[in-house]
Design a protein around this motif. Structure first.
Motif, PDB file in Angstrom:
ATOM      1  N   GLU A 105      45.125  49.937  32.795  1.00 17.75           N
ATOM      2  CA  GLU A 105      45.488  48.520  32.779  1.00 17.75           C
ATOM      3  C   GLU A 105      45.197  47.843  34.118  1.00 17.75           C
ATOM      4  O   GLU A 105      44.839  46.680  34.159  1.00 17.75           O
ATOM      5  N   ARG A 162      42.917  47.566  41.024  1.00 17.87           N
ATOM      6  CA  ARG A 162      43.729  47.439  42.225  1.00 17.87           C
ATOM      7  C   ARG A 162      44.515  48.701  42.522  1.00 17.87           C
ATOM      8  O   ARG A 162      45.189  48.809  43.553  1.00 17.87           O
ATOM      9  N   PRO A 197      63.376  58.586  32.592  1.00 16.28           N
ATOM     10  CA  PRO A 197      64.299  59.584  32.081  1.00 16.28           C
ATOM     11  C   PRO A 197      63.990  59.974  30.651  1.00 16.28           C
ATOM     12  O   PRO A 197      63.332  59.252  29.915  1.00 16.28           O
ATOM     13  N   PHE A 253      55.048  53.879  21.691  1.00 18.46           N
ATOM     14  CA  PHE A 253      56.097  54.044  22.685  1.00 18.46           C
ATOM     15  C   PHE A 253      55.502  54.076  24.100  1.00 18.46           C
ATOM     16  O   PHE A 253      55.954  53.392  25.019  1.00 18.46           O
ATOM     17  N   SER A 255      55.140  43.369  40.225  1.00 16.23           N
ATOM     18  CA  SER A 255      56.142  42.589  40.954  1.00 16.23           C
ATOM     19  C   SER A 255      56.110  42.901  42.450  1.00 16.23           C
ATOM     20  O   SER A 255      56.696  42.202  43.258  1.00 16.23           O
ATOM     21  N   TRP A 291      53.163  42.993  44.006  1.00 20.04           N
ATOM     22  CA  TRP A 291      51.922  42.395  44.499  1.00 20.04           C
ATOM     23  C   TRP A 291      52.122  40.960  44.918  1.00 20.04           C
ATOM     24  O   TRP A 291      53.001  40.271  44.444  1.00 20.04           O
ATOM     25  N   ARG A 344      63.523  39.799  40.109  1.00 15.27           N
ATOM     26  CA  ARG A 344      62.686  40.276  39.020  1.00 15.27           C
ATOM     27  C   ARG A 344      62.478  41.770  39.152  1.00 15.27           C
ATOM     28  O   ARG A 344      62.570  42.528  38.194  1.00 15.27           O
ATOM     29  N   ARG A 345      62.247  42.177  40.399  1.00 18.38           N
ATOM     30  CA  ARG A 345      62.034  43.595  40.676  1.00 18.38           C
ATOM     31  C   ARG A 345      63.273  44.392  40.286  1.00 18.38           C
ATOM     32  O   ARG A 345      63.195  45.429  39.633  1.00 18.38           O
ATOM     33  N   LEU A 384      63.594  44.596  36.542  1.00 13.53           N
ATOM     34  CA  LEU A 384      62.666  45.563  35.939  1.00 13.53           C
ATOM     35  C   LEU A 384      63.128  46.987  36.211  1.00 13.53           C
ATOM     36  O   LEU A 384      63.006  47.866  35.365  1.00 13.53           O
ATOM     37  N   ASN A 385      63.669  47.160  37.398  1.00  9.38           N
ATOM     38  CA  ASN A 385      64.144  48.495  37.741  1.00  9.38           C
ATOM     39  C   ASN A 385      65.255  48.917  36.776  1.00  9.38           C
ATOM     40  O   ASN A 385      65.276  50.040  36.283  1.00  9.38           O
ATOM     41  N   LEU A 413      63.811  49.706  33.371  1.00  8.20           N
ATOM     42  CA  LEU A 413      63.101  50.988  33.371  1.00  8.20           C
ATOM     43  C   LEU A 413      64.073  52.147  33.245  1.00  8.20           C
ATOM     44  O   LEU A 413      63.847  53.088  32.500  1.00  8.20           O
ATOM     45  N   THR A 414      65.179  52.071  33.988  1.00 11.95           N
ATOM     46  CA  THR A 414      66.106  53.188  33.924  1.00 11.95           C
ATOM     47  C   THR A 414      66.843  53.226  32.596  1.00 11.95           C
ATOM     48  O   THR A 414      67.306  54.262  32.159  1.00 11.95           O
ATOM     49  N   VAL A 449      65.535  52.916  29.786  1.00 14.16           N
ATOM     50  CA  VAL A 449      64.551  53.170  28.753  1.00 14.16           C
ATOM     51  C   VAL A 449      64.784  54.482  28.020  1.00 14.16           C
ATOM     52  O   VAL A 449      64.296  54.688  26.918  1.00 14.16           O
ATOM     53  N   GLY A 450      65.593  55.344  28.595  1.00 11.09           N
ATOM     54  CA  GLY A 450      65.827  56.645  27.991  1.00 11.09           C
ATOM     55  C   GLY A 450      66.227  56.568  26.531  1.00 11.09           C
ATOM     56  O   GLY A 450      65.779  57.358  25.711  1.00 11.09           O
ATOM     57  N   MET A 493      63.378  56.151  24.295  1.00  8.27           N
ATOM     58  CA  MET A 493      62.606  57.372  24.151  1.00  8.27           C
ATOM     59  C   MET A 493      63.197  58.205  23.026  1.00  8.27           C
ATOM     60  O   MET A 493      62.489  58.664  22.138  1.00  8.27           O
ATOM     61  N   MET A 516      61.594  59.164  19.097  1.00  7.84           N
ATOM     62  CA  MET A 516      61.328  60.496  18.574  1.00  7.84           C
ATOM     63  C   MET A 516      61.909  60.706  17.190  1.00  7.84           C
ATOM     64  O   MET A 516      61.585  61.652  16.498  1.00  7.84           O
ATOM     65  N   VAL A 559      42.806  44.935  33.164  1.00  5.75           N
ATOM     66  CA  VAL A 559      42.872  44.381  31.823  1.00  5.75           C
ATOM     67  C   VAL A 559      43.423  42.957  31.892  1.00  5.75           C
ATOM     68  O   VAL A 559      44.517  42.736  32.409  1.00  5.75           O
ATOM     69  N   PRO A 562      45.633  40.191  36.312  1.00  9.05           N
ATOM     70  CA  PRO A 562      46.788  40.335  37.205  1.00  9.05           C
ATOM     71  C   PRO A 562      46.405  40.930  38.561  1.00  9.05           C
ATOM     72  O   PRO A 562      47.189  40.853  39.499  1.00  9.05           O
ATOM     73  N   CYS A 563      45.233  41.527  38.653  1.00 11.84           N
ATOM     74  CA  CYS A 563      44.932  42.274  39.873  1.00 11.84           C
ATOM     75  C   CYS A 563      44.573  41.374  41.056  1.00 11.84           C
ATOM     76  O   CYS A 563      45.178  41.478  42.110  1.00 11.84           O
TER      77      CYS A 563
END
Ligand code: FES
Lengths: 152, 170
Positions: A56, A60, A121, A136, A150, A152, B10-11, B14-15, B18-19, B21-22, B25, B29, B109, B125-126
Motif C-alpha cells: 500500500e 515511502r 494481539p 480480515f 499519522s 507523516w 488521531r494517533r 488509532l493506537n 489497533l490494540t 483489534v484482538g 481477530m 476465525m 496505492v 498518501p505518500c
C-alpha cells in the motif's frame, strides 16, 4: 519497497522520498511443542501483513527482512541488536521506524525500542487462504496504514 | 499548530483501535463457513487473460470504487496468488473505466478522494501525488504520468479485467 535488488535500485534514486522503515519482529523456536504451530502460524501471518502494508505504501516505506529471535532468549540482548538495526536505518536517514509483532513481550519493552511498536494481539490459528482471513488482513492493513500515515 | 494537535489525538485514537483489534481477530476465525457461500463469485474465468473480478456492471456507478481480485502468477521459482486492485467507474459516456491504483511516482496505492482537501481527485498518501478522475496526473505533484488503464470487457453482466497499460498504449 522491499530489501530486494529491484526495489533497491529505485530506492537509491529516490532516497529523499523514502523515510519510513518497517521491521517485523518474529519469535522462532523448536523447543516447545505446544506452541510450535501457533508461533509458526503467527510468523506466516505477520509476513503477509508486513508485505501487504508495504504494498500500500511502497513509495515511502522500506520493509526490512524479518527480524527473528529465539523465543526463550534474553530480551535485553535482542533489544540491543534490534536497536542497532534501527540505528543503521536512522543514520541513512530514515525518520520513522516501526516494529510490527504478535509477540506481547515487546509491549513491556516498548520504551526501550528506538522506534514505534505496533503490537497486534490475538491471532491463534486459521486458514491463510480463506476469504475471511483475506478480508480480515485487508482491514487490519488499512488500519495499520492509517496509523503509519499519522506519523507523516 | 491546530493540525499538530489533531494529529496527536488521531494517533492516540488509532493506537487504541489497533490494540482493540484482538476481538475482531477472534471473530474472524469463527466464520470459515461463509467461505463456501462467497467463493463462486470470486471464481476465475477461463476467458483468456481477462479475469472476472466479481463486480456486476450494474453495480458500477459514476463514483470510483475499489475492486480487489487475485490472479495466479508464475515466475521463475514460484507459482503464487497475487492481489490486484483497480478503481472502477462509469464515465460520462457510460463507458466503464478501470484505473490502476499504483501511483506513477514511486508506487504507493492511491485513493479516490483520499484527501479531504482535494475532492474529485485520486490522492496518493505518500507524497501527495494527485490525479484527475480520468487518471491524468496533476502537474505540480510528484507523479509525471497518468494512472495506468486496465484492459476490460463485460460478459454476462460481469466485469472482466486484464493487464494495466500506460495511458496511450492501452
Ligand atoms: S508515491 Fe505517490 S506521490 Fe510519491
Amino acid at each position: 519497497m522491499q530489501w530486494i535488488k529491484e526495489d533497491l535500485q529505485q530506492y537509491i534514486q529516490a532516497k529523499e522520498y523514502v523515510d519510513t522503515i518497517i521491521v517485523p519482529l518474529i519469535p522462532y523456536h523448536l523447543s516447545q511443542d505446544s506452541e510450535l504451530e501457533k508461533n509458526a502460524f503467527q510468523s506466516e501471518v505477520l509476513s503477509i501483513f508486513a508485505k501487504e502494508i508495504e504494498k500500500e505504501l511502497s513509495g515511502r516505506v522500506m520493509l526490512t527482512p524479518n527480524y527473528h529471535y529465539l523465543k526463550s532468549g534474553s530480551k535485553e540482548e535482542e533489544l540491543k541488536r534490534i536497536n542497532s538495526w534501527a540505528g543503521d536505518a536512522l543514520s541513512q536517514p530514515f525518520k520513522n521506524v516501526f516494529f510490527v509483532t504478535f509477540d506481547s513481550t515487546w509491549k513491556k519493552n516498548e520504551q526501550a525500542l528506538d522506534g514505534t511498536l505496533i503490537w497486534l494481539p490475538g491471532i491463534q490459528s486459521g486458514d491463510l487462504k480463506s476469504n475471511e482471513m483475506r478480508s480480515f488482513i485487508h482491514d487490519q492493513v488499512e488500519q495499520i496504514g492509517e496509523f503509519i500515515k499519522s506519523y507523516w | 499548530m491546530s493540525e499538530k494537535k489533531q494529529q496527536v489525538s488521531r494517533r492516540q485514537f488509532l493506537n487504541y483501535t489497533l490494540t482493540g483489534v484482538g476481538g475482531f481477530m477472534a471473530a474472524g476465525m469463527l466464520v470459515p463457513m461463509l467461505r463456501m457461500a462467497v467463493d463462486p463469485v470470486l471464481q476465475e474465468s477461463s476467458a483468456g487473460d481477462l479475469v472476472n473480478v466479481g463486480l456486476a456492471v450494474e453495480d458500477i456507478t459514476t463514483e470510483p470504487q475499489r475492486v480487489d481480485w487475485k490472479i495466479d502468477q508464475v515466475d521463475a521459482w514460484y507459482e503464487s496468488k497475487v492481489g490486484k486492485s483497480a478503481w472502477v467507474y462509469k464515465n460520462d459516456n457510460d463507458e466503464v473505466v478501470a484505473l490502476s491504483p499504483i501511483c506513477k511516482h514511486l508506487g504507493c496505492v492511491v485513493s479516490w478522494e483520499g484527501s479531504e482537501d482535494y475532492p474529485d481527485q485520486f490522492y496518493c498518501p505518500c507524497h501527495g501525488g494527485r490525479y484527475h478522475k480520468d487518471g491524468q496526473n496533476i502537474p505540480g505533484t510528484p507523479p509525471t504520468a497518468a494512472l495506468d488503464v486496465y484492459e476490460s470487457k463485460v460478459e454476462n453482466g460481469m466485469l472482466y479485467l486484464g493487464r494495466a497499460h500506460p495511458r496511450g498504449e492501452a
